[in-house]
Structure formats: C-alpha cells, structure tokens
Design a protein around this motif. Structure first.
Motif, PDB file in Angstrom:
ATOM      1  N   ILE A 108       0.843  -1.200   0.000  1.00  0.00           N
ATOM      2  CA  ILE A 108       0.000   0.000   0.000  1.00  0.00           C
ATOM      3  C   ILE A 108       0.878   1.251   0.000  1.00  0.00           C
ATOM      4  CG2 ILE A 108      -1.687   1.339   1.329  1.00  0.00           C
ATOM      5  CD1 ILE A 108      -2.694  -1.406   2.433  1.00  0.00           C
ATOM      6  N   TYR A 109       1.907   1.256   0.842  1.00  0.00           N
ATOM      7  CA  TYR A 109       2.803   2.412   0.946  1.00  0.00           C
ATOM      8  C   TYR A 109       3.662   2.545  -0.306  1.00  0.00           C
ATOM      9  CZ  TYR A 109       1.298   1.983   5.772  1.00  0.00           C
ATOM     10  OH  TYR A 109       0.521   1.890   6.908  1.00  0.00           O
ATOM     11  N   ALA A 136       4.596   5.443  -5.518  1.00  0.00           N
ATOM     12  CA  ALA A 136       4.635   5.473  -6.983  1.00  0.00           C
ATOM     13  C   ALA A 136       3.748   6.590  -7.533  1.00  0.00           C
ATOM     14  CB  ALA A 136       4.201   4.120  -7.550  1.00  0.00           C
ATOM     15  N   ILE A 137       2.581   6.782  -6.915  1.00  0.00           N
ATOM     16  CA  ILE A 137       1.678   7.851  -7.359  1.00  0.00           C
ATOM     17  C   ILE A 137       2.291   9.216  -7.071  1.00  0.00           C
ATOM     18  CG2 ILE A 137      -0.613   8.877  -7.119  1.00  0.00           C
ATOM     19  CD1 ILE A 137      -1.628   6.096  -6.273  1.00  0.00           C
ATOM     20  N   TYR A 138       2.860   9.366  -5.890  1.00  0.00           N
ATOM     21  CA  TYR A 138       3.507  10.638  -5.541  1.00  0.00           C
ATOM     22  C   TYR A 138       4.616  10.974  -6.532  1.00  0.00           C
ATOM     23  CZ  TYR A 138       1.162  11.059  -0.985  1.00  0.00           C
ATOM     24  OH  TYR A 138       0.224  11.216   0.012  1.00  0.00           O
ATOM     25  N   LEU A 139       5.354   9.957  -6.976  1.00  0.00           N
ATOM     26  CA  LEU A 139       6.419  10.190  -7.953  1.00  0.00           C
ATOM     27  C   LEU A 139       5.841  10.671  -9.280  1.00  0.00           C
ATOM     28  CD1 LEU A 139       8.912   7.235  -7.361  1.00  0.00           C
ATOM     29  CD2 LEU A 139       9.320   9.662  -6.951  1.00  0.00           C
ATOM     30  N   LYS A 140       4.721  10.083  -9.691  1.00  0.00           N
ATOM     31  CA  LYS A 140       4.059  10.536 -10.924  1.00  0.00           C
ATOM     32  C   LYS A 140       3.613  11.991 -10.804  1.00  0.00           C
ATOM     33  CE  LYS A 140       2.345   5.999 -12.382  1.00  0.00           C
ATOM     34  NZ  LYS A 140       2.969   5.967 -13.714  1.00  0.00           N
ATOM     35  N   ALA A 149       6.764  10.931  -1.606  1.00  0.00           N
ATOM     36  CA  ALA A 149       7.106   9.612  -2.149  1.00  0.00           C
ATOM     37  C   ALA A 149       8.137   8.930  -1.266  1.00  0.00           C
ATOM     38  CB  ALA A 149       7.640   9.761  -3.571  1.00  0.00           C
ATOM     39  N   LYS A 150       9.099   9.693  -0.796  1.00  0.00           N
ATOM     40  CA  LYS A 150      10.158   9.141   0.051  1.00  0.00           C
ATOM     41  C   LYS A 150       9.587   8.683   1.393  1.00  0.00           C
ATOM     42  CE  LYS A 150      13.406  11.936   1.548  1.00  0.00           C
ATOM     43  NZ  LYS A 150      14.626  12.770   1.548  1.00  0.00           N
ATOM     44  N   ILE A 151       8.707   9.482   1.973  1.00  0.00           N
ATOM     45  CA  ILE A 151       8.101   9.119   3.269  1.00  0.00           C
ATOM     46  C   ILE A 151       7.311   7.817   3.146  1.00  0.00           C
ATOM     47  CG2 ILE A 151       6.358   9.795   4.974  1.00  0.00           C
ATOM     48  CD1 ILE A 151       7.255  12.723   4.445  1.00  0.00           C
TER      49      ILE A 151
END
Length: 284
Positions: free
Chosen positions: A113-114, A119-123, A130-132
């Motif tokens: 899930i994390y 991956a979405i945050y990176l997009k 994304a790192k968190i």
C-alpha cells in the motif's frame, strides 16, 4: 381485446398460485443465492481478471473489473490495491489514493500500500511524500530490495549521492546480481567525480546484464581514456536501445548533469554520426 386477455392471464396466474402452488413451482425456475464465501471467491476471480487485463494494457476494462470486484467484496485489501493500480493506470490519482486508504484501514501492515502511494507521488513529482511512503513501507518489509532501490533513486533525484549509494548497497546486499542498483551506483559515483568507481560499477552491471544503459554510461566514462572502445560501446548501446540518443530519455533514467555532458560530447564524434542518425530515425 388485448388488455382483457392480459388481465385474464394475470388473474389466472394469481389463482394458480393460490390454489395450486405445487404445480406453479414446477413452472418457476429455482434460484440459488450464493453465500458469503462464494461471493468472496467470485470477487477474487474478478480481481484476478482485472489484474491480468491491466498487465496486458487494457486499462479501461481492468478498471471496470476492479470496480466490480470491490463492489462484491469491499473487505479485501488486495482487491482495493488492484483497483488502485487500475485507477493509477487511468491517471485517476485521487481515486487511487482513496482506494489505498481503504486498503490501509483493512490492513495497515501491508507494505505494498505504501509502495503504491509512493509510486503515485512520484508521478505527481511529490518527491518528499514519495520518500516518506517508501520509508514506511520498508519499515514493514525491510527485505524488499526493489523498494530500497527506489529509495536510492529518490536520493539520486535529490542529488544526495552519498545516501543514494548507501541504499543501493543495501539492495545489492539482499540481491547480489541486482544489476540495476549496481548500474545506478555508477551514476552516483560519476556525479561525485569518482570516475574509476563508476567504471567498475558499469562493467560489473554489464557482466550481469549487457543492457544499453551501462554500455553507454561506460562509453562516456572511457571517452577520454579510450575513444575507440567508447565508440564501440556507444554503437552497441544505441542498437540495443535507440532512445538513449535522447537527452530527456537519459534524464528519465536519472543520469546526472556531468554524465549527460560527457555523453553529449561523445555524440559529437564523427564516427557516431551514422548510428545517431539511425537511432533518431528509429525513434521517429
């Protein structure tokens, strides 16, 4: 005339039900209503189909199947995760986050899930978030070398090369032949001006997988010391993957400015003109 006939038919059916229910049952089909266990199995089957459709690039059909699976069974975190992946593929990022939050409520200890959130945050180019998310997932699954590798890549994006190297080393410690992490160590070393360690990393990556990226990166490293070997490797790389002729494509692969500049200078060599032209033609 037709209305009278319909009325007569209707009342005859009602009277048949009242006065002869046994005979009526012979005419009415018997329906079996599935129990909860059967519905759960059906939802999982539909979810599997959704995932297969997603794998084969049928993203809209995958989304519809995933929605149906969750509608049948909204208590399974895996189905919510599949739905989130389908939503992400369709660029429905907020919907995907909602699905992942639902999965997280069911199973807060599910590392995937994390990783999916990351991956979405990176997009969305939200690097810190994304790192968190990655770090939270890695706390749950500390042996997930792909996630550790991705964390190293985020440090590359942030130009924190020392931390990137540490993460790549952790990933390689778990998976010895992880050539992608070995290759990306070379990327980090080059930006730190440690060309010799870059060469060692790229050569080691090539010994595991003769991929276009380490081939071209090694060519750039050798362009000053051994131009003939550099040209040979660059030609080989562009045949394998013509996209590496593009600056932006290499940037997407997290190449730093120093390595990019070295590669651009290498491409100015007249002996590579034909290969560069062919590579650009293939891309177009």
């Amino acid at each position: 005339m037709q209305k009278s006939f319909i009325k007569l038919l209707f009342f005859s059916i009602i009277s048949c039900h009242i006065f002869n229910t046994q005979n009526l049952r012979a005419l009415v089909p018997y329906y079996h209503f599935p129990d909860a266990k059967h519905l759960e199995q059906e939802a999982l089957s539909i979810g599997k189909q959704a995932y297969q459709l997603l794998y084969f690039g049928q993203i809209k059909d995958s989304l519809n199947f995933a929605k149906l699976a969750v509608k049948i069974n909204d208590k399974n975190e895996n189905l919510w995760l599949i739905l989130a992946e389908a939503q992400t593929a369709n660029e429905l990022y907020e919907d995907a986050f909602n699905s992942l939050n639902n999965a997280q409520k069911i199973n807060p200890k599910m590392s995937e899930i994390y990783f999916a959130k990351s991956a979405i945050y990176l997009k969305q180019a939200k690097i810190k978030k994304a790192k968190i998310s990655l770090e939270l997932g890695i706390q749950i699954a500390p042996e997930n070398f792909n996630a550790i590798f991705q964390l190293g890549n985020i440090y590359l994006m942030e130009k924190d090369y020392e931390k990137a190297l540490k993460e790549f080393d952790k990933a390689i410690e778990i998976k010895k032949d992880f050539w992608q992490a070995i290759n990306n160590k070379g990327l980090a070393y080059y930006e730190l001006n440690n060309i010799n360690l870059s060469i060692i990393s790229f050569k080691k990556a090539i010994s595991i997988e003769e991929n276009a990226e380490p081939l071209l990166a090694l060519a750039s490293c050798l362009s000053i010391k051994d131009i003939n070997e550099a040209i040979f490797l660059a030609k080989k790389a562009l045949i394998k993957e013509p996209n590496y002729v593009k600056y932006n494509y290499r940037k997407e692969q997290l190449w730093g400015e120093k390595l990019q500049n070295s590669t651009e200078k290498l491409f100015e060599n007249n002996k590579l003109k034909e290969e560069i032209f062919i590579a650009r033609t293939k891309i177009n």
